[in-house]
Design a protein around this motif. Structure first.
Motif, PDB file in Angstrom:
ATOM      1  N   ASP A 117     -65.899 -30.996  19.699  1.00  0.00           N
ATOM      2  CA  ASP A 117     -65.528 -30.198  18.527  1.00  0.00           C
ATOM      3  C   ASP A 117     -64.389 -30.928  17.830  1.00  0.00           C
ATOM      4  OD1 ASP A 117     -64.359 -28.281  16.745  1.00  0.00           O
ATOM      5  OD2 ASP A 117     -65.285 -26.665  17.906  1.00  0.00           O
ATOM      6  N   ILE A 132     -60.966 -28.189  16.215  1.00  0.00           N
ATOM      7  CA  ILE A 132     -59.956 -27.401  16.934  1.00  0.00           C
ATOM      8  C   ILE A 132     -58.548 -27.887  16.614  1.00  0.00           C
ATOM      9  CG2 ILE A 132     -59.055 -26.844  19.232  1.00  0.00           C
ATOM     10  CD1 ILE A 132     -61.929 -26.742  20.214  1.00  0.00           C
ATOM     11  N   VAL A 142     -62.230 -32.865  20.674  1.00  0.00           N
ATOM     12  CA  VAL A 142     -61.865 -32.021  21.812  1.00  0.00           C
ATOM     13  C   VAL A 142     -63.150 -31.657  22.545  1.00  0.00           C
ATOM     14  CG1 VAL A 142     -60.887 -29.809  22.528  1.00  0.00           C
ATOM     15  CG2 VAL A 142     -59.803 -31.125  20.686  1.00  0.00           C
ATOM     16  N   THR A 189     -65.392 -29.343  24.572  1.00  0.00           N
ATOM     17  CA  THR A 189     -65.515 -27.896  24.753  1.00  0.00           C
ATOM     18  C   THR A 189     -66.696 -27.580  25.668  1.00  0.00           C
ATOM     19  OG1 THR A 189     -66.979 -27.637  22.828  1.00  0.00           O
ATOM     20  CG2 THR A 189     -64.597 -27.475  22.442  1.00  0.00           C
ATOM     21  N   GLY A 242     -68.489 -24.057  23.346  1.00  0.00           N
ATOM     22  CA  GLY A 242     -67.612 -23.882  22.194  1.00  0.00           C
ATOM     23  C   GLY A 242     -66.207 -23.458  22.539  1.00  0.00           C
ATOM     24  N   MET A 243     -65.871 -23.396  23.825  1.00  0.00           N
ATOM     25  CA  MET A 243     -64.562 -22.892  24.257  1.00  0.00           C
ATOM     26  C   MET A 243     -63.666 -24.022  24.723  1.00  0.00           C
ATOM     27  SD  MET A 243     -65.960 -19.656  26.505  1.00  0.00           S
ATOM     28  CE  MET A 243     -64.307 -19.202  27.057  1.00  0.00           C
ATOM     29  N   PHE A 244     -62.387 -23.930  24.376  1.00  0.00           N
ATOM     30  CA  PHE A 244     -61.350 -24.833  24.873  1.00  0.00           C
ATOM     31  C   PHE A 244     -60.102 -24.005  25.166  1.00  0.00           C
ATOM     32  CE2 PHE A 244     -57.564 -27.516  23.822  1.00  0.00           C
ATOM     33  CZ  PHE A 244     -57.625 -28.329  24.939  1.00  0.00           C
ATOM     34  N   GLY A 283     -62.441 -24.204  28.867  1.00  0.00           N
ATOM     35  CA  GLY A 283     -63.768 -23.708  29.146  1.00  0.00           C
ATOM     36  C   GLY A 283     -63.766 -22.339  29.797  1.00  0.00           C
ATOM     37  N   GLY A 342     -60.044 -32.662  27.195  1.00  0.00           N
ATOM     38  CA  GLY A 342     -60.369 -31.255  27.438  1.00  0.00           C
ATOM     39  C   GLY A 342     -61.435 -31.115  28.506  1.00  0.00           C
ATOM     40  N   GLY A 388     -54.738 -24.366  25.836  1.00  0.00           N
ATOM     41  CA  GLY A 388     -55.248 -25.088  24.676  1.00  0.00           C
ATOM     42  C   GLY A 388     -54.491 -24.842  23.388  1.00  0.00           C
TER      43      GLY A 388
END
Length: 600
Positions: A39, A42, A52, A54, A57-59, A61, A141, A203
Motif C-alpha cells: 500500500d 498509508i 508499506v 499490509t 489492507g491492515m497495517f 496486520g 511492515g 503503525g
C-alpha cells in the motif's frame, strides 16, 4: 433412591460424558486468509511516499486471538513482487519446524502464489507477534499480534482485566525497505547506518507530530485495570516504555508468567514481548504513553520518541506538561538490573495446570556449551555480520528439505564451523550445528560492539540464567540464577557484554538462531541448530506437510507447482471455528442428559 441401585451411576456417567466432550472441543481450528500486498497510500511519515506491507489492507496486520492447543491455518496470498515467508516469533512449532517460515525451513511463496501454514499452539500461552522473515520485508511492515489465551480450566495468576490492548511498537525509517536493503551493500550503510526516523505505535506516528497523520490512543475507565501486550516489532532500536503518572505491573513475557513486580518504566528490546497491567487510578484526563529510544542519544528532540495517549473515557483535558522522564538512555547498569529482576513465577500454572516451577534448571546436567560471538567483517569487500567469524550464506535449497530428501548432501555440511571459538578468518558459509535431542545445553552470547543486540531461537525458550559485563568465563557460572530464571524466546545482549541461557532440546527439527536486529540478521548474523532424533516415530517429529513447497535442488516441474491465487475459495480476512457445529451438538447432548437425570 436406595444406595447401590443404578441411579448412583448416573452422576458418574454424566461427569464422564462431559469430560469426554470437553476434551473433544478443547482445541479449535482457526482458519485465516491473508492477502499480503503493498500500500503506497498509508505514509506513516506524511512527507514521504513509501511502500508499506499490509495484510488484508491492515497495517499492522490482523490479530491472531487463540487459545492453548488451538490449530492455526493461515493461507498466505503473496501479492508482492518478490518471494515471501512469514514467521511466528516465539511460537514453538512443536515437532513441526516445517511451518517455521524462515529460509532454512521453507521455500518462499512466490509472487502471485499462495500457501497455507498449519500449526498447533501446543502447550503455550502469552503474547507474541508474526512478521515477514526474508528480503528485509520486516522494515516495510507485514507484522501483527498473536495472543494465546489460557484454557478455561487453567487459572490466570491475576484478576481478569477490563480489556486487552495489543501495542506493537517499533522504529521506522522514511526510506523504502527496498532502498535500505540495496544500500546495505556499502560499508557506510552497513556499519554507519543513519538512525531510524520515528517510533511508530500500532503503525501510527507520535502524538502532535506534524509529520504524521494520526496517533494511537487507548480509552480507559477510571478504576478499571487493563492488560497492555507490548511487542518491539522494530528493526534496530530498544526502547523504554512508560505511561505518565501510572505504574505498571509486569505479569508475563513471551509465554511465561513472571513475578509480579511494579515498574515505572520497562526496557523492551528488539523482538521481545511483555504484558503489563495498568490501573486507571488518576483523575479523568489524558496521559502520555511514551516509547523512548534506548542506548541512542536523542538530545532534547522528541521527534524520534513514540508517543500515544491514554484517554480516560470522560476526560476533556488533553495530555499536558513535558513527556515523563525515563532512565538515562545509556545507563546500561540500570537496564541489566531490571533484566535480572524479571523472574519466573514458580507457583502458577501456565499452559498446563502444574506449576511453572515444577520444570526448572536447578539440578540439570549440561551436556554441551555453545559460545557465540557476534562481530562484523568485510568478506571479499562486502560488509557482513558474523557469528564466530562466519557470515551465514543462505543456500537456494532450504536446510530442512536437504536434510529430509538427501541427508544434507550438496547443501550444507553439519558442524563445519566452530561453536566454542571463532573461525581463524572471516568466511561465508552455511552454519549448521548439532544439538542432541533431549539434552540440556548452555548458550553463551558475546557482544563486543558498542550497540545493543538481541538473540532469538525458534522452536524453544531460553532459561535466562545470567548477564555480565566484559568477557565470559566458566567462573562466572557461580553468578547464574538457577532458581527462577525467566523463560523467554528472545534475550537481550548488552554492549561489550555476555548473556547466558540454558535450553532443553526437546523439539527435534532444524531451528533458526538469529540476531533480532534486522540489519545484522540480513547481513549474516544467524545460524541453524539441527536437533535430531533418529527414531522415525511421528511422535518425535512430524512428517512433511502434504502441501510442501519444493525449490532449489528439489524443485518440482512447472506442471505440479502451486496454483495461482484464485485457486483458493473463501473470502479475505475470514476466521472461523470448524468446531462450532460440534459445540452445538455437545450442548444438545448435555441438555438431554440433564433432563434424564432430573426425571429419575
Amino acid at each position: 433412591m436406595a444406595s447401590g441401585d443404578g441411579g448412583d451411576s448416573l452422576p458418574l456417567l454424566f461427569t464422564t460424558i462431559l469430560l469426554l466432550l470437553f476434551r473433544f472441543i478443547v482445541a479449535d481450528e482457526l482458519v485465516f486468509d491473508w492477502h499480503v500486498a503493498i500500500d503506497n497510500s498509508i505514509n506513516p511519515i506524511i512527507t514521504v511516499d513509501q511502500p508499506v506491507i499490509t495484510i488484508n489492507g491492515m497495517f499492522p496486520g490482523p490479530l491472531i486471538n487463540a487459545t492453548t492447543n488451538d490449530n492455526i491455518h493461515v493461507n498466505v496470498f503473496n501479492h508482492l513482487d518478490e518471494p515471501l515467508l512469514m514467521t511466528w516469533n516465539g511460537i514453538q512449532q512443536r515437532l513441526n519446524s516445517w511451518q517455521d517460515g524462515v529460509s532454512g525451513t521453507n521455500c518462499a511463496i512466490q509472487p502471485g502464489k499462495n500457501w497455507t501454514y498449519t500449526y498447533q499452539l501446543k502447550d503455550q500461552i502469552g503474547s507474541f507477534f508474526y512478521f515477514p522473515s526474508t528480503n528485509f520485508h520486516k522494515a516495510g511492515g507485514g507484522f501483527g499480534p498473536i495472543r494465546i489465551n489460557n484454557r478455561p480450566v487453567i487459572s490466570v495468576p491475576f484478576p481478569k482485566p477490563e480489556a486487552d490492548f495489543d501495542l506493537l511498537i517499533g522504529d521506522w525509517s522514511k526510506k523504502s525497505y527496498k532502498d535500505i536493503r540495496s544500500q546495505l551493500k556499502t560499508l557506510e550503510m552497513a556499519y554507519l547506518t543513519a538512525p531510524p526516523d520515528r517510533i511508530l505505535m500500532n503503525g501510527k506516528g507520535p502524538y502532535m507530530d506534524p509529520l504524521t497523520k494520526t496517533h494511537e490512543s487507548f480509552t480507559v475507565t477510571k478504576g478499571k485495570t487493563y492488560r497492555f501486550r507490548i511487542s518491539n516489532v522494530g528493526v534496530a532500536w530498544s526502547f523504554n516504555f512508560r505511561i505518565q503518572n501510572h505504574t505498571m505491573q509486569l505479569v508475563e513475557t513471551e509465554g511465561s508468567y513472571t513475578n509480579q513486580i511494579m515498574l515505572d518504566s520497562l526496557d523492551v528490546h528488539v523482538g521481545q514481548s511483555y504484558s503489563v497491567l495498568v490501573t486507571a487510578d488518576q483523575d479523568a484526563s489524558d496521559f502520555y504513553i511514551v516509547a523512548e529510544p534506548r542506548f541512542f542519544y536523542n538530545g532534547s528532540e522528541y521527534s524520534r520518541y513514540g508517543v500515544a495517549i491514554l484517554h480516560y473515557d470522560n476526560s476533556t483535558t488533553p495530555a499536558m506538561g513535558p513527556l515523563p522522564n525515563g532512565p538515562y538512555p545509556f545507563d546500561i547498569e540500570s537496564s541489566i538490573n531490571q533484566a535480572k529482576s524479571i523472574r519466573w513465577n514458580m507457583t502458577t500454572g501456565a499452559a498446563r495446570p502444574n506449576r511453572q516451577g515444577s520444570f526448572n534448571v536447578t539440578h540439570v546436567t549440561i551436556s554441551q556449551t555453545f559460545t557465540f560471538t557476534a562481530s562484523k567483517a568485510e568478506i571479499g569487500g562486502v560488509p557482513r555480520y558474523t557469528v564466530n567469524n562466519v557470515a551465514y550464506l543462505t543456500p537456494k535449497t532450504p536446510l530442512k528439505l536437504a536434510d529430509h530428501f538427501s541427508n544434507t548432501s550438496g547443501v550444507f555440511e553439519l558442524d563445519k564451523f566452530p561453536t566454542n571459538s571463532t573461525n581463524p578468518v572471516p568466511v561465508e558459509g552455511t552454519f549448521v550445528a548439532t544439538g542432541n535431542h533431549r539434552d540440556w545445553v548452555e548458550l553463551v552470547f558475546e557482544n563486543w560492539s558498542d550497540e545493543m543486540d538481541s538473540w532469538h531461537l525458534d522452536g524453544f525458550s531460553f532459561y535466562v540464567v545470567g548477564f555480565g559485563i566484559a568477557e565470559w568465563s566458566p567462573e562466572v557460572r557461580s553468578t547464574y540464577n538457577l532458581y527462577d530464571p525467566v523463560v523467554r524466546s528472545t534475550v537481550q545482549l548488552f554492549p561489550s557484554s555476555w548473556t547466558a541461557v540454558y535450553v532443553y532440546l526437546d523439539n527435534p527439527g532444524i531451528w533458526n538462531l538469529r540476531s533480532q536486529k534486522l540489519k545484522n540478521w540480513y547481513l549474516g548474523a544467524e545460524l541453524y541448530l539441527r536437533v535430531y532424533d533418529a527414531d522415525p516415530n511421528p511422535a518425535k517429529e512430524r512428517a512433511s506437510p502434504d502441501n510442501l513447497l519444493r525449490c532449489g535442488n528439489f524443485e518440482l516441474p512447472p506442471s505440479v507447482l502451486s496454483q495461482p491465487l484464485n485457486s483458493f475459495s473463501g473470502s479475505p480476512s475470514t476466521a472461523f471455528n470448524l468446531h462450532n457445529a460440534w459445540f452445538h451438538i455437545v450442548i444438545i447432548c448435555i441438555s438431554v442428559i440433564l433432563s434424564l437425570c432430573s426425571s429419575i
